[in-house]
Design a protein around this motif. Structure first.
Motif, PDB file in Angstrom:
ATOM      1  N   ALA A  20       1.056  -1.118  -0.111  1.00 36.40           N
ATOM      2  CA  ALA A  20      -0.044   0.068  -0.024  1.00 36.40           C
ATOM      3  C   ALA A  20       0.765   1.337   0.101  1.00 36.40           C
ATOM      4  N   GLN A  21       2.238   1.284   0.633  1.00 35.99           N
ATOM      5  CA  GLN A  21       3.109   2.400   0.674  1.00 35.99           C
ATOM      6  C   GLN A  21       3.828   2.475  -0.808  1.00 35.99           C
ATOM      7  N   GLY A  22       3.833   1.444  -1.456  1.00 33.87           N
ATOM      8  CA  GLY A  22       4.569   1.638  -2.693  1.00 33.87           C
ATOM      9  C   GLY A  22       5.476  -0.170  -2.895  1.00 33.87           C
ATOM     10  N   PRO A  23       6.178   0.065  -3.848  1.00 33.13           N
ATOM     11  CA  PRO A  23       6.925  -1.013  -4.150  1.00 33.13           C
ATOM     12  C   PRO A  23       8.163  -1.256  -2.810  1.00 33.13           C
ATOM     13  N   VAL A  24       8.293  -2.622  -2.513  1.00 27.87           N
ATOM     14  CA  VAL A  24       9.225  -2.844  -1.686  1.00 27.87           C
ATOM     15  C   VAL A  24      10.067  -3.814  -1.947  1.00 27.87           C
ATOM     16  N   GLU A  25      11.396  -3.502  -2.278  1.00 22.24           N
ATOM     17  CA  GLU A  25      12.366  -4.600  -2.911  1.00 22.24           C
ATOM     18  C   GLU A  25      12.997  -5.556  -1.694  1.00 22.24           C
ATOM     19  N   ALA A  26      12.812  -6.681  -1.693  1.00 15.98           N
ATOM     20  CA  ALA A  26      13.079  -7.586  -0.695  1.00 15.98           C
ATOM     21  C   ALA A  26      14.460  -8.228  -0.976  1.00 15.98           C
ATOM     22  N   VAL A  27      14.885  -8.703  -2.185  1.00 16.04           N
ATOM     23  CA  VAL A  27      15.951  -9.170  -2.532  1.00 16.04           C
ATOM     24  C   VAL A  27      16.499  -8.411  -3.735  1.00 16.04           C
ATOM     25  N   SER A  28      18.112  -8.177  -3.863  1.00 12.89           N
ATOM     26  CA  SER A  28      18.532  -7.086  -4.925  1.00 12.89           C
ATOM     27  C   SER A  28      19.698  -8.078  -5.305  1.00 12.89           C
ATOM     28  N   ASP A  29      19.750  -7.868  -6.753  1.00 16.94           N
ATOM     29  CA  ASP A  29      20.869  -8.105  -7.581  1.00 16.94           C
ATOM     30  C   ASP A  29      21.832  -9.386  -7.020  1.00 16.94           C
ATOM     31  N   VAL A  30      21.160 -10.668  -6.837  1.00 19.61           N
ATOM     32  CA  VAL A  30      21.808 -11.705  -6.409  1.00 19.61           C
ATOM     33  C   VAL A  30      22.457 -12.373  -7.335  1.00 19.61           C
ATOM     34  N   THR A  31      23.736 -12.319  -7.450  1.00 21.67           N
ATOM     35  CA  THR A  31      24.487 -13.328  -8.665  1.00 21.67           C
ATOM     36  C   THR A  31      25.279 -14.235  -7.780  1.00 21.67           C
ATOM     37  N   MET A  32      25.131 -15.628  -8.280  1.00 18.06           N
ATOM     38  CA  MET A  32      25.972 -16.534  -7.461  1.00 18.06           C
ATOM     39  C   MET A  32      25.731 -17.846  -8.366  1.00 18.06           C
ATOM     40  N   SER A  33      26.720 -18.855  -7.860  1.00 16.05           N
ATOM     41  CA  SER A  33      26.517 -20.399  -8.583  1.00 16.05           C
ATOM     42  C   SER A  33      26.550 -21.255  -7.328  1.00 16.05           C
ATOM     43  N   ILE A  34      25.948 -22.463  -7.569  1.00 14.73           N
ATOM     44  CA  ILE A  34      25.789 -23.453  -6.405  1.00 14.73           C
ATOM     45  C   ILE A  34      26.187 -24.869  -7.321  1.00 14.73           C
ATOM     46  N   GLU A  35      27.323 -25.408  -6.885  1.00 19.28           N
ATOM     47  CA  GLU A  35      27.708 -26.675  -7.603  1.00 19.28           C
ATOM     48  C   GLU A  35      26.826 -28.025  -7.210  1.00 19.28           C
ATOM     49  N   GLU A  36      26.992 -28.693  -8.312  1.00 17.95           N
ATOM     50  CA  GLU A  36      26.596 -30.046  -7.708  1.00 17.95           C
ATOM     51  C   GLU A  36      27.234 -30.925  -6.521  1.00 17.95           C
ATOM     52  N   GLY A  37      26.108 -30.989  -5.772  1.00 21.89           N
ATOM     53  CA  GLY A  37      26.635 -32.081  -4.585  1.00 21.89           C
ATOM     54  C   GLY A  37      27.002 -31.056  -3.441  1.00 21.89           C
ATOM     55  N   ASP A  38      26.884 -29.478  -3.502  1.00 22.22           N
ATOM     56  CA  ASP A  38      27.354 -28.807  -2.519  1.00 22.22           C
ATOM     57  C   ASP A  38      26.035 -28.541  -1.533  1.00 22.22           C
ATOM     58  N   PHE A  39      26.416 -28.402  -0.220  1.00 20.23           N
ATOM     59  CA  PHE A  39      25.342 -28.012   0.749  1.00 20.23           C
ATOM     60  C   PHE A  39      25.630 -26.784   0.994  1.00 20.23           C
ATOM     61  N   VAL A  40      24.582 -25.686   0.595  1.00 21.15           N
ATOM     62  CA  VAL A  40      25.023 -24.385   0.982  1.00 21.15           C
ATOM     63  C   VAL A  40      23.857 -23.904   1.913  1.00 21.15           C
ATOM     64  N   SER A  41      24.341 -23.370   2.874  1.00 21.93           N
ATOM     65  CA  SER A  41      23.358 -22.680   3.985  1.00 21.93           C
ATOM     66  C   SER A  41      23.584 -21.050   3.604  1.00 21.93           C
ATOM     67  N   ILE A  42      22.301 -20.693   3.839  1.00 23.16           N
ATOM     68  CA  ILE A  42      21.905 -19.368   4.021  1.00 23.16           C
ATOM     69  C   ILE A  42      21.635 -18.522   5.276  1.00 23.16           C
ATOM     70  N   LEU A  43      22.653 -17.611   5.817  1.00 27.35           N
ATOM     71  CA  LEU A  43      22.217 -17.079   6.957  1.00 27.35           C
ATOM     72  C   LEU A  43      21.823 -15.381   6.903  1.00 27.35           C
TER      73      LEU A  43
END
Length: 264
Positions: A20-43
């Motif tokens: 109601a207050q206008g656009p809210v950008e929650a996530v911005s310009d994320v560029t990354m790669s995740i390789e096969e078999g990797d366990f990646v945590s996001i904190l």
């Protein structure tokens, strides 16, 4: 050493919500790669967009800008090759443990008999063979989450995504589930994305830890965890483990401070 193939690629991914207050950008310009078999945590601090990012990776949340590619194919919506585990086990109370594990097979109208042996094997792997005919109400919280893990693995997806799956458990049960997940990962290696507020949990389980912060949220830190697999039971007591936890805590506190400054 042969380089691992990329499982997920993100290019300038952003998410903007309309309010109601206008656009809210929650996530911005994320560029990354995740390789096969990797366990990646996001904190990251609460409300920083961790779960939003995971839902975009899973194809369950639309992307405002940018591209997500899984194994060379652009992600445009939900798909069968992703297993999802959430904070609530979301088991169907009227079904047995075995039928809950096999529920994705039923929904996708796949032959039950072809997956029955795998369901038995998965439940045995998590120590629930004797509970196959129980209802969810007869299980503890940790046991219900073990069932949800089996359900997510029943179709043998190459990608497993977990959104704070142990945060509602007590500390002792949570520690038990972390060890159980380490064992499951050793026996059923996948590519994994794990959302958590727990720094120690992230370091214990992961091959890489990403820290998100700011508003709109961005990846502010990408740390490779130097511990091999299988991991010794006392790894969390080592100086190197605790040093990594301290470094990640500083990044998170910095991101949280920035969010507070932006909101005031």
């Amino acid at each position: 050493m042969t380089a691992k193939a990329k499982h997920l690629d993100l290019w300038q991914v952003s998410k903007t919500y309309q309010s109601a207050q206008g656009p809210v950008e929650a996530v911005s310009d994320v560029t990354m790669s995740i390789e096969e078999g990797d366990f990646v945590s996001i904190l990251g601090p609460s409300g920083c967009g961790k779960s939003t990012l995971m839902m975009m990776l899973a194809g369950l949340e639309s992307i405002t800008d940018g591209v997500v590619v899984e194994r060379g194919r652009q992600v445009t919506g939900p798909r069968e090759d992703v297993g999802l585990i959430f904070q609530d086990a979301t088991l169907l109370p009227w079904l047995s443990v075995l039928d809950n594990v096999l529920f994705p097979v039923k929904i996708l109208k796949k032959p039950r008999n072809e997956y029955l042996r795998r369901a038995h094997d998965l439940l045995a792997m998590v120590g629930l063979s004797k509970f196959e005919n129980h209802r969810p109400s007869q299980l503890s919280g940790g046991m219900r989450q073990r069932v949800s893990i089996c359900r997510a693995l029943i179709l043998d997806p190459p990608l497993l995504m977990m959104d704070e799956p142990f945060s509602a458990l007590d500390a002792i049960t949570r520690d038990e589930m972390n060890l159980a997940l380490l064992d499951i990962w050793q026996k059923n290696p996948k590519t994994g994305v794990f959302i958590t507020h727990s720094i120690r949990e992230a370091v214990l389980l992961s091959d890489r830890v990403l820290v998100m912060g700011g508003r709109p949220s961005k990846v502010v830190c990408d740390i490779k965890i130097p511990f091999g697999r299988p991991r010794p039971d006392d790894i969390a007591e080592s100086p190197e483990f605790n040093k990594l936890c301290g470094e990640l805590k500083q990044y998170i506190q910095s991101g949280h401070k920035h969010m507070e400054e932006v909101s005031t």
